[in-house]
Design a protein around this motif. Structure first.
Motif, PDB file in Angstrom:
ATOM      1  N   GLU A  43     -48.641  46.916 118.871  1.00  0.00           N
ATOM      2  CA  GLU A  43     -49.416  45.752 118.518  1.00  0.00           C
ATOM      3  C   GLU A  43     -49.310  44.595 119.706  1.00  0.00           C
ATOM      4  O   GLU A  43     -48.457  44.293 120.375  1.00  0.00           O
ATOM      5  CB  GLU A  43     -48.711  44.838 117.215  1.00  0.00           C
ATOM      6  N   PRO A  44     -50.828  44.083 120.087  1.00  0.00           N
ATOM      7  CA  PRO A  44     -50.730  43.121 121.294  1.00  0.00           C
ATOM      8  C   PRO A  44     -49.910  42.394 121.536  1.00  0.00           C
ATOM      9  O   PRO A  44     -49.405  41.840 122.415  1.00  0.00           O
ATOM     10  CB  PRO A  44     -52.259  42.866 121.097  1.00  0.00           C
ATOM     11  N   GLU A  45     -49.809  41.508 120.282  1.00  0.00           N
ATOM     12  CA  GLU A  45     -48.925  40.059 120.367  1.00  0.00           C
ATOM     13  C   GLU A  45     -47.320  40.408 120.596  1.00  0.00           C
ATOM     14  O   GLU A  45     -46.640  39.850 121.104  1.00  0.00           O
ATOM     15  CB  GLU A  45     -48.836  39.576 118.960  1.00  0.00           C
ATOM     16  N   GLU A  94     -47.062  41.432 124.300  1.00  0.00           N
ATOM     17  CA  GLU A  94     -47.186  39.826 125.084  1.00  0.00           C
ATOM     18  C   GLU A  94     -45.742  39.272 125.045  1.00  0.00           C
ATOM     19  O   GLU A  94     -45.710  38.499 125.906  1.00  0.00           O
ATOM     20  CB  GLU A  94     -48.102  39.155 124.544  1.00  0.00           C
ATOM     21  N   PRO A 132     -53.521  52.426 119.746  1.00  0.00           N
ATOM     22  CA  PRO A 132     -54.832  52.001 119.345  1.00  0.00           C
ATOM     23  C   PRO A 132     -55.588  51.278 120.512  1.00  0.00           C
ATOM     24  O   PRO A 132     -54.860  50.893 121.244  1.00  0.00           O
ATOM     25  CB  PRO A 132     -54.734  51.140 118.300  1.00  0.00           C
ATOM     26  N   GLU A 133     -57.019  51.470 120.562  1.00  0.00           N
ATOM     27  CA  GLU A 133     -57.856  50.752 121.704  1.00  0.00           C
ATOM     28  C   GLU A 133     -57.382  49.344 121.811  1.00  0.00           C
ATOM     29  O   GLU A 133     -57.398  49.020 122.919  1.00  0.00           O
ATOM     30  CB  GLU A 133     -59.200  51.149 121.304  1.00  0.00           C
ATOM     31  N   THR A 134     -57.137  48.587 120.726  1.00  0.00           N
ATOM     32  CA  THR A 134     -57.016  47.206 120.928  1.00  0.00           C
ATOM     33  C   THR A 134     -55.862  46.895 121.668  1.00  0.00           C
ATOM     34  O   THR A 134     -55.538  45.808 122.142  1.00  0.00           O
ATOM     35  CB  THR A 134     -56.878  46.583 119.397  1.00  0.00           C
ATOM     36  N   THR A 135     -54.793  47.957 121.878  1.00  0.00           N
ATOM     37  CA  THR A 135     -53.411  47.890 122.346  1.00  0.00           C
ATOM     38  C   THR A 135     -53.595  48.253 123.939  1.00  0.00           C
ATOM     39  O   THR A 135     -52.664  47.908 124.669  1.00  0.00           O
ATOM     40  CB  THR A 135     -52.354  48.367 121.703  1.00  0.00           C
ATOM     41  N   LYS A 136     -54.334  49.117 124.151  1.00  0.00           N
ATOM     42  CA  LYS A 136     -54.284  49.808 125.292  1.00  0.00           C
ATOM     43  C   LYS A 136     -54.348  48.932 126.559  1.00  0.00           C
ATOM     44  O   LYS A 136     -53.743  49.068 127.419  1.00  0.00           O
ATOM     45  CB  LYS A 136     -55.335  51.098 125.489  1.00  0.00           C
ATOM     46  N   GLU A 137     -55.279  48.068 126.706  1.00  0.00           N
ATOM     47  CA  GLU A 137     -55.345  47.171 127.744  1.00  0.00           C
ATOM     48  C   GLU A 137     -54.525  46.187 128.068  1.00  0.00           C
ATOM     49  O   GLU A 137     -53.884  45.846 129.178  1.00  0.00           O
ATOM     50  CB  GLU A 137     -56.781  46.042 127.464  1.00  0.00           C
ATOM     51  N   THR A 138     -53.571  45.762 127.049  1.00  0.00           N
ATOM     52  CA  THR A 138     -52.487  45.124 126.872  1.00  0.00           C
ATOM     53  C   THR A 138     -51.469  46.011 127.495  1.00  0.00           C
ATOM     54  O   THR A 138     -50.560  45.367 128.382  1.00  0.00           O
ATOM     55  CB  THR A 138     -52.083  44.324 125.606  1.00  0.00           C
TER      56      THR A 138
END
Length: 387
Positions: A102-104, A107, A127-133
């Protein structure tokens, strides 16, 4: 606060409280908050406050926001080195790996080599939403490592490359006195107790052409996570040196050549897949097939040597490469963690072939490579001191 009270306070923080600690010391304010953060991890309670008592079970009972808050707390109360240890323990003891998707959460964590290893092991399910982070976290660690390691590595290896190119009419500052004296011993004058140096041997200056080929062959089984991170960074540093042609190969039961990604170690790391079996023989067979200048080639095998392939064939390949003139280096680990668990039988067999296996810290790696370039004995650390 008196010295005695301070001693009780410290013992209370170490023992963790409860009726059995025997200190009778009550913690307040920041001390109480610090104790709560420690108890959440080591006292049976999870970072979300569940659990407790004598329970020592671990699981995913925490929510991402609460764990993120806990991560923020420990960064407030403890130095970075301690935070990194606590994060590692939380991942292992409380099963928090899934929350790192999870991105949060990403971070909130303090990034280090071990966290990068965990993220890489989760790469395929991320998941794709996390890969950049995740890539941003990995890049931060990689840039820190490059800043720490690149300057010394380039300086050490450039010097080794210069010294490996011998010239017969050197300038005074470039004279290799050891070789010069040995080459002129026949000109020793006993009466004068001196050697007449008719022939000078010196260190040459490396030209811009490729002088050495280096093959980094990296075991990407799960236990080698930190080694994979460091080796990828070193691979990128070596690839940036014109006098060295670098190839980077990672393997488990399959072999992947990541040489084309060496300009960006983050791409290299996300091209690996930590875990799985190990086939060292297959990996060495591929590396052997890529060697065109054996006398000018250094193969660095980084593995704990737990071979799942054909052991005798693996040893034959190492023997054949060494017989052809290849410098073969075996590193059981490339990390700051000391001597790892490794296959001692295979390590002894390699040592018998003249390829001793040892654990290497990142700070020692440039010296190891410099020795290999100059074809002199490797600076092998005492394994008993690494434990």
């Amino acid at each position: 606060m008196s010295e005695a009270q301070e001693r009780l306070r410290r013992w209370r923080l170490v023992l963790g409280g409860g009726g059995a600690d025997g200190t009778g010391c009550e913690l307040r304010g920041q001390d109480a908050a610090m104790d709560g953060a420690l108890s959440a991890l080591y006292g049976g309670r999870r970072p979300d406050g569940t659990g407790g008592g004598d329970s020592r079970t671990a699981g995913l009972g925490a929510s991402a926001p609460n764990v993120a808050r806990w991560l923020g707390d420990i960064r407030t109360y403890f130095p970075t080195s301690v935070v990194q240890v606590m994060q590692r323990d939380a991942i292992e003891r409380l099963g928090l790996s899934t929350l790192l998707l999870e991105p949060e959460m990403l971070e909130a964590v303090e990034a280090d080599v071990h966290l990068v290893g965990t993220l890489l092991s989760l790469n395929k399910v991320m998941p794709e939403t996390t890969k950049e982070t995740a890539r941003a976290v990995v890049r931060k660690v990689v840039e820190q490592l490059e800043k720490r390691l690149s300057t010394r590595t380039r300086a050490t290896l450039s010097g080794a490359l210069d010294r490996s190119a011998r010239v017969s009419r050197p300038r005074h500052r470039d004279i290799d006195w050891d070789r010069t004296i040995r080459a002129n011993l026949k000109n020793y004058l006993p009466d004068h107790r001196t050697v007449v140096p008719e022939r000078l041997i010196g260190y040459g200056r490396a030209a811009q052409s490729v002088k050495k080929d280096v093959v980094l062959c990296i075991d990407q089984s799960g236990s080698m996570a930190a080694s994979v991170v460091y080796a990828s960074v070193f691979g990128a540093v070596l690839a940036s040196m014109r006098a060295i042609a670098t190839r980077l190969v990672v393997f488990d039961t399959a072999v992947v050549d990541l040489t084309d990604d060496l300009d960006d170690p983050v791409d290299v790391l996300f091209g690996t897949q930590l875990g799985g079996g190990t086939d060292i023989n297959r990996a060495l067979a591929y590396c052997q097939s890529q060697i065109t200048r054996p006398a000018d080639t250094i193969v660095v095998l980084i593995s704990d040597l737990y071979e799942g392939g054909i052991r005798d064939e693996m040893l034959k390949r190492v023997a054949a490469m060494k017989a052809s003139g290849v410098q073969f280096v075996t590193l059981l680990a490339l990390s700051d963690e000391g001597a790892p668990v490794y296959d001692r039988e295979h390590a002894a067999a390699l040592a018998a072939l003249g390829a001793p296996a040892f654990a290497c810290t990142p700070d020692l790696f440039p010296e190891v490579m410099a020795a290999a370039i100059e074809k002199r004995p490797l600076p092998i650390p005492d394994m008993t001191e690494q434990r």
